[in-house]
Design an enzyme around this catalytic site. Sequence first.
Site, mmCIF file in Angstrom:
data_model
loop_
_atom_site.group_PDB
_atom_site.id
_atom_site.type_symbol
_atom_site.label_atom_id
_atom_site.label_comp_id
_atom_site.label_asym_id
_atom_site.label_seq_id
_atom_site.Cartn_x
_atom_site.Cartn_y
_atom_site.Cartn_z
ATOM 1 N N ASP A 48 27.315 -10.523 -1.289
ATOM 2 C CA ASP A 48 26.546 -9.602 -0.457
ATOM 3 C C ASP A 48 26.763 -8.193 -0.996
ATOM 4 O OD1 ASP A 48 25.785 -11.718 1.103
ATOM 5 O OD2 ASP A 48 27.255 -11.343 2.682
ATOM 6 N N GLU A 95 17.705 -11.414 4.481
ATOM 7 C CA GLU A 95 18.980 -10.814 4.120
ATOM 8 C C GLU A 95 18.811 -10.024 2.811
ATOM 9 O OE1 GLU A 95 22.214 -13.572 3.979
ATOM 10 O OE2 GLU A 95 22.058 -14.110 6.101
ATOM 11 N N SER A 123 27.432 -22.940 2.896
ATOM 12 C CA SER A 123 27.148 -21.547 2.555
ATOM 13 C C SER A 123 27.198 -21.341 1.049
ATOM 14 C CB SER A 123 28.165 -20.613 3.218
ATOM 15 O OG SER A 123 28.051 -19.304 2.700
ATOM 16 N N TYR A 154 24.346 -16.329 12.868
ATOM 17 C CA TYR A 154 24.812 -15.345 11.884
ATOM 18 C C TYR A 154 25.620 -15.958 10.733
ATOM 19 C CZ TYR A 154 23.440 -11.946 15.410
ATOM 20 O OH TYR A 154 22.719 -11.215 16.319
ATOM 21 N N ALA A 155 25.931 -17.226 10.806
ATOM 22 C CA ALA A 155 26.726 -17.844 9.744
ATOM 23 C C ALA A 155 26.425 -19.336 9.655
ATOM 24 C CB ALA A 155 28.214 -17.626 9.994
ATOM 25 N N LEU A 156 26.746 -19.914 8.499
ATOM 26 C CA LEU A 156 26.564 -21.339 8.278
ATOM 27 C C LEU A 156 27.917 -22.041 8.354
ATOM 28 C CD1 LEU A 156 24.071 -21.074 5.306
ATOM 29 C CD2 LEU A 156 23.555 -22.075 7.541
ATOM 30 N N HIS A 160 21.933 -10.254 0.259
ATOM 31 C CA HIS A 160 22.493 -11.488 -0.298
ATOM 32 C C HIS A 160 21.802 -11.861 -1.609
ATOM 33 C CE1 HIS A 160 24.431 -15.553 0.130
ATOM 34 N NE2 HIS A 160 23.428 -15.864 -0.678
#
Length: 284
Positions: free
Chosen positions: A160, A203, A151, A144-146, A206
Site C-alpha cells: 500500500d 483502493e 490477501s 475493510y480486510a480479508l 494498493h
Amino acid sequence: MKKSIKLLFVIAIAIILAILWFNRNDDPVIYKSPVNEEKQVENVKSLKIDVADVHKGELLLVNKEHGIKESIKTDIKNLFDNQDLMGDYGLLSTDIELSKEITNYFNEMIAGAKKDGVDDFLISSGFRSFEEQTKLYKEKGEDYALPGGFSEHQLGLALDVGSAEGSMAESEEGKWIAENAWRYGFVLRYPQDKTDITGIQYEPWHIRYVGKPHSVIMQDKNFVLEEYLDYLRKKEQIIGVVDGKEYDIRYYKVDKTRTVKIPKDYNYTISGDNIGGVIITLYK
C-alpha cells in the site's frame, strides 16, 4: 544556388522527420500472430509442468475465492532495519516488511516518478503474515480486510502506497501511480471502475507486482488480474513486443503432471494462476 540547395536539404530533413513522427507506433504492445511449431520438431524442447506450479508465481490470483497457504517470496525484509534497501520515500511505521526484490522494482518506479517531479511517497503497508492478516481481519471486519490466506499482502508482491500530501485518490502521487505503475511491472489492483469484477472497493493505494510484459498488456487492454487471466485461458497463446522485446505467453490447464513443448532458444518464467492453470512466458 548554395542557399537553395541548403534550403531544400533542410526541407527534406523536415519532411522525413514529420513522416517518422506521424508513423511512429505509440502502442505499448505490438501483437503478433502465433507460429505453428508442430513442424519445427528440431527447434523445440520438453518442459515438465507439475500441479504444484499452479500455486506459485507472480500471476497468482488471490481474492475472496482463491487463497494461498504461504508467501511465494522468501526474501522478506524489515525496511526500517534495512534502510539501505530503500529509495526516496518514507515509511508509515517501523514494522513494514517487503520482499527485497519487489523493493528494488518499487525503487525504480519511485525514481521514475521523481523525474516527473512527483516525490512525496511513503509505504503504509507491505508484506503481512497469516497471523497478521487474521488479526487485522478480526479487528477491521470483512468490510475493510480479508481473512488470513486471502490477501495479496501475504504473497509478498503487494504493498500500500501513500502520499505525504494527502489521500492517494486526490494527490499527485496517487494520480501518477494510476497512470504509470504499469511501466514498472506494477498494477493498480483495485481500480474504481472494476469493483464488480475484483469484489474489492476502490483502493488507489494498493499496487501489486505482476512483472512485464503482463502489466503492459493489462494496461493496454484495461484488464484487472481476473480479466487478464481469463483472457489468457481463452486465447491460450499471445505474442507481443514490449519495449522492443518479444514475449510469447502460453497458458496450459494443469490437473496432473504434464509435458509441453517450448522453443529451444528461449528463456522462460513459469507462474500459476492459482485456479488450475500455468502461464509460461517465453522471451529471448
